[in-house]
Scaffold this motif. Structure first.
Motif, PDB file in Angstrom:
ATOM      1  N   LEU A  71       5.382   7.509   7.367  1.00  0.00           N
ATOM      2  CA  LEU A  71       4.275   8.192   6.606  1.00  0.00           C
ATOM      3  C   LEU A  71       3.981   7.148   5.795  1.00  0.00           C
ATOM      4  O   LEU A  71       2.804   6.540   5.989  1.00  0.00           O
ATOM      5  N   GLN A  72       4.820   6.251   5.105  1.00  0.00           N
ATOM      6  CA  GLN A  72       4.472   5.361   4.102  1.00  0.00           C
ATOM      7  C   GLN A  72       3.940   4.085   5.014  1.00  0.00           C
ATOM      8  O   GLN A  72       3.102   3.385   4.724  1.00  0.00           O
ATOM      9  N   LYS A  73       4.494   3.933   6.163  1.00  0.00           N
ATOM     10  CA  LYS A  73       4.017   2.652   7.037  1.00  0.00           C
ATOM     11  C   LYS A  73       2.532   2.984   7.416  1.00  0.00           C
ATOM     12  O   LYS A  73       1.636   2.077   7.477  1.00  0.00           O
ATOM     13  N   MET A  74       2.139   4.365   7.803  1.00  0.00           N
ATOM     14  CA  MET A  74       0.756   4.718   7.947  1.00  0.00           C
ATOM     15  C   MET A  74       0.065   4.335   6.841  1.00  0.00           C
ATOM     16  O   MET A  74      -1.264   3.800   7.024  1.00  0.00           O
ATOM     17  N   ILE A  75       0.235   4.764   5.765  1.00  0.00           N
ATOM     18  CA  ILE A  75      -0.266   4.976   4.377  1.00  0.00           C
ATOM     19  C   ILE A  75      -0.567   3.248   4.081  1.00  0.00           C
ATOM     20  O   ILE A  75      -1.753   3.041   4.033  1.00  0.00           O
ATOM     21  N   PHE A  76       0.367   2.527   4.245  1.00  0.00           N
ATOM     22  CA  PHE A  76       0.148   1.057   3.941  1.00  0.00           C
ATOM     23  C   PHE A  76      -1.098   0.645   4.795  1.00  0.00           C
ATOM     24  O   PHE A  76      -1.900  -0.146   4.393  1.00  0.00           O
ATOM     25  N   SER A  77      -0.972   0.937   5.901  1.00  0.00           N
ATOM     26  CA  SER A  77      -1.842   0.379   7.183  1.00  0.00           C
ATOM     27  C   SER A  77      -3.196   0.671   6.635  1.00  0.00           C
ATOM     28  O   SER A  77      -4.041  -0.318   6.509  1.00  0.00           O
ATOM     29  N   PHE A  78      -3.543   1.684   6.407  1.00  0.00           N
ATOM     30  CA  PHE A  78      -4.996   2.337   5.931  1.00  0.00           C
ATOM     31  C   PHE A  78      -5.198   1.622   4.309  1.00  0.00           C
ATOM     32  O   PHE A  78      -6.262   1.156   4.367  1.00  0.00           O
ATOM     33  N   LYS A  79      -4.279   1.710   3.561  1.00  0.00           N
ATOM     34  CA  LYS A  79      -4.536   1.294   2.347  1.00  0.00           C
ATOM     35  C   LYS A  79      -4.479  -0.078   1.994  1.00  0.00           C
ATOM     36  O   LYS A  79      -5.523  -0.702   1.136  1.00  0.00           O
ATOM     37  N   SER A  80      -4.257  -1.023   2.892  1.00  0.00           N
ATOM     38  CA  SER A  80      -4.262  -2.434   2.827  1.00  0.00           C
ATOM     39  C   SER A  80      -5.680  -2.929   3.501  1.00  0.00           C
ATOM     40  O   SER A  80      -6.219  -3.785   3.078  1.00  0.00           O
ATOM     41  N   LEU A  81      -6.642  -2.051   3.967  1.00  0.00           N
ATOM     42  CA  LEU A  81      -8.117  -2.224   4.175  1.00  0.00           C
ATOM     43  C   LEU A  81      -8.542  -2.074   2.904  1.00  0.00           C
ATOM     44  O   LEU A  81      -9.806  -2.797   2.890  1.00  0.00           O
ATOM     45  N   LEU A  82      -8.179  -1.142   2.008  1.00  0.00           N
ATOM     46  CA  LEU A  82      -9.096  -0.879   0.744  1.00  0.00           C
ATOM     47  C   LEU A  82      -8.585  -1.947  -0.218  1.00  0.00           C
ATOM     48  O   LEU A  82      -9.371  -2.093  -1.324  1.00  0.00           O
ATOM     49  N   ILE A  83      -7.395  -2.141  -0.398  1.00  0.00           N
ATOM     50  CA  ILE A  83      -6.690  -2.913  -1.644  1.00  0.00           C
ATOM     51  C   ILE A  83      -6.224  -4.300  -1.037  1.00  0.00           C
ATOM     52  O   ILE A  83      -5.531  -4.224  -0.239  1.00  0.00           O
ATOM     53  N   SER A  84      -6.435  -5.287  -1.665  1.00  0.00           N
ATOM     54  CA  SER A  84      -6.171  -6.547  -1.382  1.00  0.00           C
ATOM     55  C   SER A  84      -4.607  -6.874  -1.396  1.00  0.00           C
ATOM     56  O   SER A  84      -4.149  -6.303  -2.351  1.00  0.00           O
ATOM     57  N   GLN A  85      -4.197  -7.293  -0.477  1.00  0.00           N
ATOM     58  CA  GLN A  85      -2.497  -7.539  -0.287  1.00  0.00           C
ATOM     59  C   GLN A  85      -2.320  -8.987  -0.344  1.00  0.00           C
ATOM     60  O   GLN A  85      -1.609  -9.541   0.693  1.00  0.00           O
ATOM     61  N   ASN A  86      -2.544  -9.562  -1.430  1.00  0.00           N
ATOM     62  CA  ASN A  86      -2.369 -11.048  -1.675  1.00  0.00           C
ATOM     63  C   ASN A  86      -1.016 -11.451  -1.560  1.00  0.00           C
ATOM     64  O   ASN A  86      -0.613 -12.616  -1.293  1.00  0.00           O
TER      65      ASN A  86
END
Length: 113
Positions: A71-86
């Motif tokens: 689930l955390q891998k899924m969340i990261f995928s979507f969240k990374s679209l909204l929050i910059s992952q510099n």
């Protein structure tokens, strides 16, 4: 529906799904629900998953921990679209996004309580 919601639909979907996946993951982490697909392929459990047998409380907790990782891998995928992952290079970011999206598609029908 606003026009901007349709222009880049992936962001609208991510805004909708992230808080729901996070709330769902929280329920799994607290052992309030057990909905892990018992046929998951890549897991590191010390026992064989079999949907035809019962599981002890300890085993359910281990299964839920494994499900939480997915689930955390899924969340990261979507969240990374909204929050910059510099802090992650572009190739690594794309790899992790793709992994999470593939897991989301694979287990979409298993997101239930």
């Amino acid at each position: 529906m606003e026009n901007w919601e349709k222009w880049d639909l992936k962001y609208s979907i991510a805004e909708f799904i992230v808080p729901r996946l996070e709330a769902y993951k929280n329920e799994v982490e607290n052992d309030n629900i057990m909905s892990i697909p018992l046929w998951i392929e890549d897991h590191s459990l010390p026992f064989i998953l079999d949907q035809n047998r019962g599981y002890s409380k300890e085993e359910v907790s281990l299964i839920n921990k494994e499900w939480t990782i997915i689930l955390q891998k899924m969340i990261f995928s979507f969240k990374s679209l909204l929050i910059s992952q510099n802090e992650i290079n572009f190739e690594e970011l794309r790899r992790r996004q793709n992994e999470g999206m593939q897991l989301f598609a694979k287990y979409y029908l298993n997101l239930w309580d």
